[in-house]
Motif scaffolding. Structure first.
Motif, PDB file in Angstrom:
ATOM      1  N   GLY B  61       0.973  -1.365   0.054  1.00  0.00           N
ATOM      2  CA  GLY B  61       0.138   0.040  -0.019  1.00  0.00           C
ATOM      3  C   GLY B  61       0.884   1.203   0.141  1.00  0.00           C
ATOM      4  N   CYS B  62       0.792   2.031   1.010  1.00  0.00           N
ATOM      5  CA  CYS B  62       1.321   3.324   1.178  1.00  0.00           C
ATOM      6  C   CYS B  62       2.976   3.177   1.381  1.00  0.00           C
ATOM      7  CB  CYS B  62       0.782   4.258   2.096  1.00  0.00           C
ATOM      8  SG  CYS B  62       1.069   3.890   3.820  1.00  0.00           S
ATOM      9  N   GLY B  63       3.472   1.924   1.709  1.00  0.00           N
ATOM     10  CA  GLY B  63       5.008   1.635   1.782  1.00  0.00           C
ATOM     11  C   GLY B  63       5.376   2.093   3.271  1.00  0.00           C
ATOM     12  N   LYS B  64       4.330   2.615   4.213  1.00  0.00           N
ATOM     13  CA  LYS B  64       4.779   3.184   5.455  1.00  0.00           C
ATOM     14  C   LYS B  64       4.951   2.117   6.509  1.00  0.00           C
ATOM     15  CE  LYS B  64       4.955   7.317   4.124  1.00  0.00           C
ATOM     16  NZ  LYS B  64       6.202   7.716   3.481  1.00  0.00           N
ATOM     17  N   TRP B  65       5.750   2.044   7.395  1.00  0.00           N
ATOM     18  CA  TRP B  65       6.034   1.159   8.620  1.00  0.00           C
ATOM     19  C   TRP B  65       4.994   1.866   9.628  1.00  0.00           C
ATOM     20  CZ3 TRP B  65       8.433  -3.118   9.306  1.00  0.00           C
ATOM     21  CH2 TRP B  65       9.463  -3.690   8.298  1.00  0.00           C
ATOM     22  N   PHE B  66       4.355   0.788  10.258  1.00  0.00           N
ATOM     23  CA  PHE B  66       3.569   1.541  11.367  1.00  0.00           C
ATOM     24  C   PHE B  66       3.734   0.136  12.651  1.00  0.00           C
ATOM     25  CE2 PHE B  66       0.578  -0.988   8.970  1.00  0.00           C
ATOM     26  CZ  PHE B  66      -0.181  -1.732   9.899  1.00  0.00           C
ATOM     27  N   LEU B  67       3.099   0.812  13.719  1.00  0.00           N
ATOM     28  CA  LEU B  67       3.285  -0.242  14.836  1.00  0.00           C
ATOM     29  C   LEU B  67       2.044  -0.557  15.383  1.00  0.00           C
ATOM     30  CD1 LEU B  67       6.177   2.105  16.774  1.00  0.00           C
ATOM     31  CD2 LEU B  67       6.390   0.326  14.944  1.00  0.00           C
ATOM     32  N   ALA B  68       2.025  -1.607  15.864  1.00  0.00           N
ATOM     33  CA  ALA B  68       0.638  -2.295  16.523  1.00  0.00           C
ATOM     34  C   ALA B  68       0.753  -3.057  17.769  1.00  0.00           C
ATOM     35  CB  ALA B  68      -0.059  -3.281  15.530  1.00  0.00           C
ATOM     36  N   ALA B  69      -0.270  -2.886  18.744  1.00  0.00           N
ATOM     37  CA  ALA B  69      -0.310  -3.735  19.835  1.00  0.00           C
ATOM     38  C   ALA B  69      -1.137  -4.799  19.556  1.00  0.00           C
ATOM     39  CB  ALA B  69      -0.655  -2.737  20.949  1.00  0.00           C
ATOM     40  N   ARG B  70      -0.856  -5.946  19.824  1.00  0.00           N
ATOM     41  CA  ARG B  70      -1.673  -7.207  19.646  1.00  0.00           C
ATOM     42  C   ARG B  70      -1.423  -8.133  20.566  1.00  0.00           C
ATOM     43  NH1 ARG B  70      -0.536 -11.520  16.730  1.00  0.00           N
ATOM     44  NH2 ARG B  70       1.496 -11.152  16.499  1.00  0.00           N
ATOM     45  N   ASP B  71      -2.475  -8.957  20.844  1.00  0.00           N
ATOM     46  CA  ASP B  71      -2.393 -10.133  21.800  1.00  0.00           C
ATOM     47  C   ASP B  71      -2.163 -11.444  20.844  1.00  0.00           C
ATOM     48  OD1 ASP B  71      -3.326 -12.510  23.103  1.00  0.00           O
ATOM     49  OD2 ASP B  71      -4.399 -11.250  24.644  1.00  0.00           O
ATOM     50  N   THR B  72      -0.970 -11.963  21.377  1.00  0.00           N
ATOM     51  CA  THR B  72      -0.318 -13.075  20.635  1.00  0.00           C
ATOM     52  C   THR B  72      -1.157 -14.459  20.817  1.00  0.00           C
ATOM     53  OG1 THR B  72       1.134 -13.634  22.023  1.00  0.00           O
ATOM     54  CG2 THR B  72       1.934 -12.119  20.674  1.00  0.00           C
ATOM     55  N   VAL B  73      -2.279 -14.414  21.626  1.00  0.00           N
ATOM     56  CA  VAL B  73      -2.947 -15.540  21.782  1.00  0.00           C
ATOM     57  C   VAL B  73      -4.240 -15.590  21.087  1.00  0.00           C
ATOM     58  CG1 VAL B  73      -3.985 -17.067  23.464  1.00  0.00           C
ATOM     59  CG2 VAL B  73      -1.683 -16.074  24.005  1.00  0.00           C
ATOM     60  N   SER B  74      -4.960 -14.221  21.442  1.00  0.00           N
ATOM     61  CA  SER B  74      -6.444 -14.128  20.987  1.00  0.00           C
ATOM     62  C   SER B  74      -6.425 -13.299  19.794  1.00  0.00           C
ATOM     63  CB  SER B  74      -7.157 -13.320  21.868  1.00  0.00           C
ATOM     64  OG  SER B  74      -6.788 -11.828  22.006  1.00  0.00           O
ATOM     65  N   MET B  75      -5.303 -12.656  19.292  1.00  0.00           N
ATOM     66  CA  MET B  75      -5.006 -11.937  18.355  1.00  0.00           C
ATOM     67  C   MET B  75      -5.843 -10.676  18.099  1.00  0.00           C
ATOM     68  SD  MET B  75      -3.085 -13.643  16.209  1.00  0.00           S
ATOM     69  CE  MET B  75      -2.256 -14.903  16.979  1.00  0.00           C
ATOM     70  N   GLU B  76      -6.201 -10.202  19.296  1.00  0.00           N
ATOM     71  CA  GLU B  76      -6.933  -8.942  19.457  1.00  0.00           C
ATOM     72  C   GLU B  76      -5.874  -7.708  19.124  1.00  0.00           C
ATOM     73  OE1 GLU B  76      -8.743  -8.262  23.145  1.00  0.00           O
ATOM     74  OE2 GLU B  76      -9.166  -6.263  22.769  1.00  0.00           O
ATOM     75  N   VAL B  77      -6.451  -6.869  18.289  1.00  0.00           N
ATOM     76  CA  VAL B  77      -5.384  -5.478  17.956  1.00  0.00           C
ATOM     77  C   VAL B  77      -6.282  -4.441  18.882  1.00  0.00           C
ATOM     78  CG1 VAL B  77      -4.780  -4.244  16.166  1.00  0.00           C
ATOM     79  CG2 VAL B  77      -5.041  -6.646  15.794  1.00  0.00           C
ATOM     80  N   PHE B  78      -5.108  -3.931  19.871  1.00  0.00           N
ATOM     81  CA  PHE B  78      -5.698  -3.029  20.570  1.00  0.00           C
ATOM     82  C   PHE B  78      -5.629  -1.545  19.940  1.00  0.00           C
ATOM     83  CE2 PHE B  78      -3.704  -6.218  23.120  1.00  0.00           C
ATOM     84  CZ  PHE B  78      -5.055  -6.610  24.061  1.00  0.00           C
ATOM     85  N   GLY B  79      -4.636  -1.425  18.944  1.00  0.00           N
ATOM     86  CA  GLY B  79      -4.494  -0.464  18.221  1.00  0.00           C
ATOM     87  C   GLY B  79      -3.273  -0.377  17.407  1.00  0.00           C
ATOM     88  N   THR B  80      -3.308   0.323  16.433  1.00  0.00           N
ATOM     89  CA  THR B  80      -2.053   0.648  15.626  1.00  0.00           C
ATOM     90  C   THR B  80      -1.549   2.026  15.769  1.00  0.00           C
ATOM     91  OG1 THR B  80      -3.427   1.332  13.441  1.00  0.00           O
ATOM     92  CG2 THR B  80      -2.597  -1.086  13.896  1.00  0.00           C
ATOM     93  N   TYR B  81      -0.480   2.392  15.245  1.00  0.00           N
ATOM     94  CA  TYR B  81       0.131   3.888  15.279  1.00  0.00           C
ATOM     95  C   TYR B  81       1.167   4.048  14.714  1.00  0.00           C
ATOM     96  CZ  TYR B  81       2.899   1.650  19.323  1.00  0.00           C
ATOM     97  OH  TYR B  81       3.596   0.547  19.930  1.00  0.00           O
ATOM     98  N   PRO B  82       1.551   5.391  14.367  1.00  0.00           N
ATOM     99  CA  PRO B  82       2.589   5.763  13.513  1.00  0.00           C
ATOM    100  C   PRO B  82       3.924   5.350  14.171  1.00  0.00           C
ATOM    101  CG  PRO B  82       1.218   7.736  13.569  1.00  0.00           C
ATOM    102  CD  PRO B  82       1.001   6.508  14.685  1.00  0.00           C
TER     103      PRO B  82
END
Lengths: 417, 106, 179, 985
Positions: B61-82
């Motif tokens: 897509g836009c080629g940008k790196w971003f960061l994410a907070a994710r639960d490695t068991v349930s896979m829930e994504v708490f949020g993404t941020y620059p």
């Protein structure tokens, strides 16, 4: 070693007459005692093999093997059962060849048929670069005492008639052939070791979760478990994808990340493939089980994952590669897909090492290549635990990361499956 | 098959449009650093069963790196941020705390 | 069967393409664009102006389309305008780096739905939107040029692959009449 | 016998006969038939042989859960094994053949296994075939493999096409039965984007065949009305023939669409894989009937009661005329009614329950059907078809109280909700004691990316088996109590069956797992359900335990003295129904298998004899074959000609990345080991890039374009990686540095013009002054060549006078053609990658991927000159200071010359004295590149050798795999023109 009851065709015939009601437990169900000379955490193949060789090679039999779930229920029972030792780097070739040679006699050693099938493994070369890489491996293997050969495309076709040599993209240029590689029945490896350990008097304790590691003056003292506390002189942590959690309890960090690795099988068909084929350029590998299922290895996720599912696009990539390499599979059906949690290290080679905690040892990081190593890994880990050092294990110590002393197998264009 | 929202272009991108990039917020160690610090930086990785901060690139897509907070068991994504930030934003920490009582950032 | 979902795939002639990287929120950006005859698109938008289309590619990246013949001059003009404005920006002629395709007809949305992981329903994607994504195994970008037509660009080296994908996907929509 | 009645069969069109063949015999059915119904209609009850004992087997079920009736279908490129006859639509000319027997279905030698079954219990193979060791590979395993397996292996590539389809919705309803239709109506009316998928070719699930009444109307009318309302909703999409195969994380769902109208080899795809992203999944997959476990329950003619009803209602087919019904629940009574209504005889309903009452039992009594409560089938009589049953008391050891002659047995062990889709993505199931099944635990559902539950279950799949209940549950309304009498948790009949009967009582039909096998597993300590399953192979057949799981669990629990919830359940893994591998691969076959990247001159190369080599996804000419040349001869000619006259190389694949901004110099100084910030505009410099681990990652020539712009060349394979690497550091570490990058690799065609005549040919094109004064070595210039805008870099990877010319890609072919034309008189020839490699090796230049392998640092390669001493930091510098990296024992780059002039083999190792600690020969070096040098007429090689540069002149031994030893002398890696005079032409 002595088994309580030997398995044989005669034993089956005897039992058949009494409708098989005379068979006994494969391994004893015993309670956790208070104290052991050594405890192995993790009753997968590697943990059970470690215990087995502690007993067999080093006379250590006051041993418990603790398992959070059911034995052999992790990656031991979730892999594609490939056994080979055609690795490039000396330490890898040594430990995998040790393992392969132990597999050859495992059924007899354990008096349990693990169905080791030395049907041969071919790693296909589909680019000139890959070809040079495998020729390098073949040269190295000759000096390492590993029997491999570089074979022509025609020979590949002879060994595996269902292969398409002339894929329009990546024609087969040859292959690295290890005639004495093959497959084995994965569950049987765990069950056979568990039976042997149990017969040596060791305690195989299932449904026993380790909740804490006790230490004093930098030495391990014992464990807290869901079945109560237990003391030990030596501790071996052999829990693959869950190593990080145990290491944290022991107070150290590991250069390990856990990811999901997937595999799948097709519906069974009559025999059509007598060898194991690995095609690394297109990322696919396949063999046929004795039951007739095509057993197919998929890719690993690039992100941390503990849920044994994994992302479906890896399955798609693998299946594409196989349809290209073996066009006849297209109308077969995928019966089942599954994932395992594998622990990947910084150089993708395993860790068999002392740890910062005295008398606590760790064996992990087998990544995608653990099953084939089981007996060699157990042999080396047992020696390390018993003697404090092991020529097979020493190169795989934790300090290699600080020193930059990598054991990187990906360099031979092959990936470490 | 994960789906993550790219904070730069707003696309809810599926995993095949993204490239994973490992643990977030690693602190680069330069030649002045100790061997221990270097080893830590190069190899030691948070490998939690639970909340994990990680890097992703919106590669297709836009080629940008971003960061994410994710639960490695349930896979829930708490949020993404620059990615131009050295610690997870407080807002996200609060969100995770609300979703995972007892969790604390390492 | 599904004839009413007919789809036309056409390889298009090259046109001028200019890459602009810079802070699109900086003051100079709208000025520069308007001098060149473009309007500044919002996130994931394409704006058609007299000079051609301006496509939003990322927060610091635009692609500007123009006539093939005028691209060289436009690039020089933009580069000097950036210098004058002392703008930290990168302007490059990338007209030759990509191939273009038109996908049109009642089955155009379906055709792309077979290849791109994008919601191509009318609710999900419409005129004025631009999407960078993948088409099967390579990168692409597309936007709508009419109610039933798309323009899609991909890298030049894979144009045969992409054309093959599109023609293959457009061949038969049997069994998809209800979509 | 089985036959078609003169009337009935709601799905068949009796006006349209369809011809097909079975085991070579011509047969006929009707449009709308499945293969199974058409076979039954022509009295083919025997449809296959079981996996292990080769027992004769007939069809048991109606749908995807069928374990027995698996067929080889079609021929040649359309051949497919293991196709379920129950879901194979009959079409004209269909060729079907039964499986797993020799010489024929009727007479199968493999059936000897059945006679020996006593000696072949579960897991027997773990206990025997141990000695002698070679016998496993050479004798036992081949025998086992040959007798195992089901269908034949296809021989040819697939003649059909497949494709994917991406779909997005708010709500995916999986299953178009009553509950699914209700759920779609409910969510559709709320305005959600709904996708309703049904695996069958008709809507309504079981309700219509069962003749249920819904909201006071016939099921048929109700379904038609619901479908009409849904079809009228713009926000709802309905599709038949799509089976939901798997539910994955974050609302990802896979479904396989069958295209019944597709003709083999036709233009449309044969199947389509839907990749759906949905907000919520409502699983309405219904329930699956369980068999009962009694001796002989696998004999053809024993069928699930519901299936028997379906064959009658859907196809007008019965196995009759006399059928005994055996059950532990009310539902099977309906089969008795349906058979009676169709004029069939039902001599007895064997009900394992103690006497009980319910409306349906009362109706059976009223209809005069005899019911034997508290009874069981002791044994089914018959071989290849049922001839009768022995009836006994359920609480007995099976002594027969009476015998009843019959043609069929309709069995029902109750129904299991299809919880697969709920469980696949992590939902947990809970044991419902009263109903004797696992149902979804609504408190532990799978959660999505937002942490909120995303899969819910309605209808029979949710444990609401009766139509009125499903209707309410699908609508989200309170579910009324059922009217049926309670099921009895009867898993084995009779309760005290002795071993002799248990050994003939099947749990998993296809894998031949019997009650006695599961009991054996328990006895041997395989207590976990996962152990028992793996030990006995229960539930691992192609139906994945759809019929056998619960019964097996119950028998295991029984044997262990535990309740079913304590035994646990296995995890359900996708796919729900086996998924064709071709469908999974989608369109990616043949030319679309992977993208093939082509340069602007590709077509020219192809027309001029290019012998291709894949390089990453690119294809590049390895060499250009002329006449009858071998590749080796062509390569030698290309090298010689380039050194003597003029060669052209298509270098378009080289990465070209523009780096611009006030901080670009500083950035490149971090990226490269050497200094780039002090490069002067107009000049070029060779640079090395390392990973943070210190290893050499890429190399290439960097040109400074102007004050704040650099152009970085990368290797062909490295362009995308290096560009990603740059963006990574700029975006995530040094985001305050003012730098932009652009990957311009594809914008330019690049041609290396190489050889003594290089300048001459460029001068003939005209347009630029390329004299040594105007364009010295390692400089670049911009201008026009032959009227084409061009950048010319005077760099050399061959040691010859050399120019690399970059022009817009669209004009690359034009320039190439002009160079060929103008060069003709100068002896021009194109050359490929192998000549390139040889020429660089003759000059001792390293190649990424040959001299490097991911473990090599620049210091190993004698490239210290390219590592800036002035810089305090660059990527990899810290790592290169670690003890193993500075170890003087590291292998270093040297040249190698065989004593006899031969070519060292690729990858050969040099050995030292003795062995290492694990008994391997000690190695002291290895070959990294090796070639025959046409220029020097001998073998040349480069290699890494311990203390190499200090050992010039020493002779090393390189053992061959054959054992022979080749000797080679350590020399300088620069074999040709060490003074570098040729660079100047």
């Amino acid at each position: 070693m002595q088994f309580r009851r030997r398995h044989s065709a005669f034993a089956i015939a005897r039992e058949a007459l009494r409708h098989h009601e005379g068979w006994q437990r494969t391994w004893e169900d015993r309670p956790l005692r208070r104290k052991y000379d050594a405890i192995i955490v993790g009753a997968g193949g590697h943990g059970l093999a470690t215990a087995y060789f502690l007993g067999k090679n080093h006379g250590l039999r006051n041993v418990a093997i603790l398992e959070k779930g059911w034995l052999g229920g992790g990656n031991t029972g979730r892999n594609t059962t490939i056994i080979r030792s055609n690795y490039l780097q000396d330490p890898s070739a040594a430990i995998y060849e040790k393992a392969r040679s132990l597999y050859e006699t495992m059924s007899q050693d354990l008096n349990y048929n693990v169905m080791f099938s030395p049907r041969g493994v071919i790693m296909l070369a589909q680019t000139h670069h890959e070809m040079r890489g495998y020729q390098r491996t073949a040269h190295a293997n000759a000096l390492q005492g590993v029997e491999t050969q570089w074979i022509s495309p025609q020979k590949v076709k002879e060994l595996c008639p269902i292969i398409n040599l002339d894929g329009p993209r990546y024609p087969v240029l040859g292959g690295l052939w290890q005639p004495r590689g093959g497959t084995a029945r994965h569950d049987a490896v765990a069950w056979g070791y568990a039976r042997a350990c149990s017969d040596m008097g060791m305690d195989v304790i299932q449904q026993c979760e380790v909740t804490g590691i006790r230490s004093s003056n930098g030495q391990v003292m014992g464990l807290e478990t869901s079945k109560g506390p237990v003391d030990c002189d030596k501790l071996g942590i052999v829990v693959a994808g869950h190593s990080g959690v145990l290491a944290e309890q022991a107070g150290f960090r590991l250069p390990v990340e856990s990811v999901a690795l997937q595999a799948l099988v097709s519906e069974p068909i009559k025999p059509c493939m007598d060898v194991v084929i690995m095609a690394n350029t297109v990322h696919g590998y396949m063999s046929q089980s004795d039951k007739g299922e095509m057993v197919i290895g998929g890719g690993a996720d690039g992100y941390n994952n503990y849920n044994q599912r994994g992302s479906f696009h890896h399955i798609e990539e693998t299946v594409r590669a196989l349809v290209e390499t073996f066009p006849m599979v297209s109308r077969l059906k995928m019966l089942r897909q599954w994932g395992g949690i594998v622990d990947m290290t910084g150089d993708r080679s395993p860790i068999i090492s002392k740890t910062p905690l005295g008398n606590c040892f760790i064996n992990c990081g087998w990544g995608t290549g653990g099953f084939k190593a089981i007996p060699g890994s157990g042999w080396a880990m047992a020696e390390l635990m018993a003697k404090g050092g092991s020529p097979l294990a020493d190169p795989f110590s934790l300090d290699r990361f600080r020193e930059g002393r990598f054991i990187d197998e990906s360099v031979a264009a092959g990936v470490a499956h | 098959m994960l789906i993550l929202t790219c904070p730069y272009c707003g696309v809810r991108a599926e995993e095949t449009e993204l490239a994973p990039g490992g643990e977030a917020h690693l602190k680069r160690v330069d030649p002045e650093g100790s061997p221990e610090a270097l080893e830590e930086y190069l190899f030691h990785r948070a490998n939690p069963k639970g909340v994990h901060f990680e890097r992703w690139r919106h590669a297709y897509g836009c080629g940008k790196w971003f960061l994410a907070a994710r639960d490695t068991v349930s896979m829930e994504v708490f949020g993404t941020y620059p990615a131009q930030i050295s610690e997870p934003p407080q807002e996200l920490i609060d969100t995770i705390r609300a979703r995972r009582p007892g969790w604390e950032p390492v | 069967m599904a004839e009413h979902l007919h789809t036309e795939v056409t390889a298009l002639e090259p046109c001028g393409m200019i890459l602009l990287r810079g802070d699109l929120e900086a003051e100079w950006a709208p000025d520069l664009l308007s001098i060149m005859g473009y309007s500044l698109p919002e996130q994931r938008q394409v704006i058609q102006s007299e000079a051609g289309a301006a496509l939003w590619f990322s927060p610091d990246e635009l692609m500007l389309l123009c006539e093939a013949g005028s691209v060289a001059e436009a690039v020089v003009q933009m580069q000097s305008a950036c210098r004058e404005a002392q703008a930290h920006a990168l302007v490059a002629d990338i007209s030759d780096a990509r191939a273009r395709f038109a996908i049109s007809g009642p089955g155009a949305r379906l055709t792309l739905s077979k290849l791109c992981p994008v919601d191509l329903s009318e609710a999900g994607f419409g005129p004025g939107h631009v999407r960078r994504t993948r088409i099967a195994q390579v990168a692409c970008a597309f936007w709508m040029t009419g109610p039933e037509s798309f323009e899609l660009i991909c890298f030049r080296s894979v144009s045969e692959y992409v054309e093959g994908l599109l023609r293959n996907a457009a061949r038969s929509h049997m069994g998809l009449e209800m979509l | 016998m089985s036959l078609r009645l003169s009337q009935g069969g709601r799905l068949i069109d009796r006006s349209k006969p369809v011809k097909f063949s079975f085991n070579g015999k011509a047969l006929s059915g009707f449009a709308g038939d499945t293969l199974a119904s058409a076979l039954l209609a022509s009295d083919h009850m025997l449809m296959g042989r079981s996996f292990k004992y080769h027992r004769p087997r007939g069809v048991v079920a109606r749908g995807h859960e069928e374990p027995n009736a698996l067929m080889n279908i079609g021929a040649g490129v359309f051949f497919e094994p293991n196709q379920r006859a129950t879901v194979t639509p009959l079409r004209e000319g269909l060729e079907a053949a039964s499986q797993n027997h020799w010489p024929s279905l009727e007479t199968d030698i493999g059936a000897v296994n059945g006679m020996l079954s006593r000696f072949l219990p579960a897991g027997f193979y773990y206990k025997t075939f141990i000695h002698p060791r070679p016998a496993w590979k050479h004798l036992f395993e081949p025998f086992i493999r040959q007798s195992a397996g089901l269908g034949k292996a296809p021989k040819e590539a697939d003649g059909d096409q497949y494709e994917y389809l991406y779909q997005f919705c708010d709500v995916l309803v999986a299953g178009g039965g009553v509950a699914g239709l209700q759920a779609a109506l409910r969510t559709g009316r709320e305005g959600k984007r709904v996708l309703l998928l049904e695996q069958a070719a008709v809507w309504g699930g079981r309700a219509i065949s069962d003749g249920d009444e819904l909201d006071g109307q016939s099921a048929e009318a109700w379904v038609a009305q619901a479908v009409a309302e849904l079809e009228a909703m713009a926000n709802v999409t309905l599709c038949l023939n799509v089976v939901v195969s798997g539910v994955y994380d974050h609302g990802y769902v896979l479904a396989a669409q069958a295209l019944p109208d597709h003709l083999p080899g036709g233009e449309s795809p044969r199947e389509r894989l839907w990749r759906i992203r949905t907000g919520k999944v409502i699983a309405a997959a219904g329930a699956i009937e369980r068999p009962l476990s009694f001796a002989g329950n696998d004999i053809p003619g024993v069928m699930l009661a519901g299936a028997m009803r379906d064959y009658l209602a859907d196809f007008g087919v019965v196995v009759g005329p006399r059928s005994v019904v055996v059950t532990n629940n009310d539902d099977a009574y309906r089969t008795a009614f349906a058979l009676k209504a169709a004029g069939q005889a039902v001599p007895l309903i064997v009900d394992a329950r103690p006497e009980c009452d319910s409306p349906i039992i009362a109706a059976a009594r009223a209809a005069g059907i005899e019911i034997a409560f508290g009874s069981a089938i002791a044994k089914v009589e018959g071989g290849k078809r049922v001839t009768g049953v022995q009836i006994c008391a359920q609480n007995s050891a099976g002594s027969a109280l009476r015998e009843i002659a019959c043609d069929a047995v309709a069995m029902s062990g109750g129904w299991s909700p299809a919880v697969h889709l709920f469980s696949q993505a992590g939902g947990k199931v809970i044991w419902d004691e009263a109903s004797a099944f696992f149902r979804p635990d609504a408190t532990r559902p799978p959660t999505g990316d937002d942490g909120v539950p995303f899969v819910s279950v309605v209808g029979a799949a949710n444990g609401y088996l009766e139509a009125a209940q499903a209707l309410a549950d699908g609508a989200g309304e309170p579910v009324p109590d059922g009217v049926q009498a309670a099921i009895a948790a009867v898993w084995r009949m009779p309760a005290e069956a002795p071993a002799k009967l248990r050994e003939k009582t099947w749990l998993d039909f296809q894998n031949d797992v019997k009650v006695s096998d599961v009991q054996l597993a328990a006895r041997e300590g395989f207590e976990s359900v996962e152990h028992a399953k793996r030990y006995t192979t229960l539930g691992m057949a192609t139906d994945q335990g759809k019929l056998s799981n619960i019964n097996g669990l119950a028998v295991l629990g029984d044997a262990l003295g535990r309740e079913i919830p304590q035994v646990g359940t296995t995890t359900f893994r996708p796919p729900y129904v086996p998924l064709t591998l071709g469908t999974v691969a989608g369109e990616a076959r043949g030319p679309l298998f992977q993208p093939l990247r082509k340069t602007p001159m590709d077509a020219w190369h192809d027309s001029q004899g290019a012998y291709w080599e894949p390089v990453g996804h690119w294809r590049r000419p390895y060499c250009f074959l002329r006449g009858d040349e071998t590749p080796e001869q062509a390569v030698a000619r290309e090298v010689t000609n380039t050194r003597q006259n003029l060669g052209l190389l298509d270098a378009s694949t080289l990465g070209k990345i523009l780096v611009k901004g006030p901080d670009a110099g500083r950035f490149l100084d971090m990226l490269y080991t050497n200094m780039m910030s002090n490069l002067k505009p107009g000049r070029c410099r060779y640079g090395l890039m390392c990973s943070e681990n210190g290893f050499l990652m890429d190399d290439g020539v960097v040109a400074r374009i102007d004050e704040d712009t650099w152009l970085c060349h990368t290797t062909s394979g490295g362009a995308d990686h290096v560009h990603g690497h740059m963006e990574d550091w700029l975006q995530t570490e040094w985001w305050d540095w003012q730098v932009y990058t652009a990957n311009l690799t594809e914008q330019y065609a690049q041609i290396a013009v190489v050889g003594p005549q290089a300048r001459a040919v460029l001068e003939r094109l005209g347009g630029m002054d390329l004299s040594a004064e105007a364009l010295p070595f390692m400089a670049w210039a911009e201008g026009e060549l032959a009227g084409i805008p061009a950048r010319v870099f005077r760099i050399s990877f061959s040691g010859e006078l050399s120019f690399e010319v970059a022009v817009p890609a669209g004009r690359g072919l034009e320039l190439w053609q002009r160079l060929m034309d103008e060069g003709e008189a100068l002896g021009v020839m194109p050359y490929g990658t192998e000549a390139l490699h040889i020429m660089r090796a003759e000059k001792g230049f390293i190649m990424i991927g040959d001299e490097t392998d991911g473990t090599v640092i620049p210091q190993d390669l004698g490239l210290n000159w390219a590592i800036s001493k002035k810089k305090t930091d660059y990527m990899g510098k810290a790592a290169q200071a670690r003890s193993h990296m500075t170890d003087p024992e590291r292998w270093k780059l040297v040249g190698l010359e065989t004593l006899d002039g031969s070519v060292l083999p690729d990858g050969a190792y040099a050995v030292g004295a003795g062995e290492n600690a694990v008994g391997q020969r000690n190695m002291i070096g290895r070959v990294t590149s090796t070639y025959h040098s046409p220029t020097l007429s001998r073998g040349i090689a480069m290699g890494l050798v311990v203390h190499g540069p200090e050992r010039m002149g020493e002779v090393l031994e390189f053992p061959q795999i054959s054992g022979d030893v080749i000797k080679a002398r350590i020399v300088s890696p620069v074999f040709f023109d060490p003074e570098g005079e040729r660079l100047h032409g």
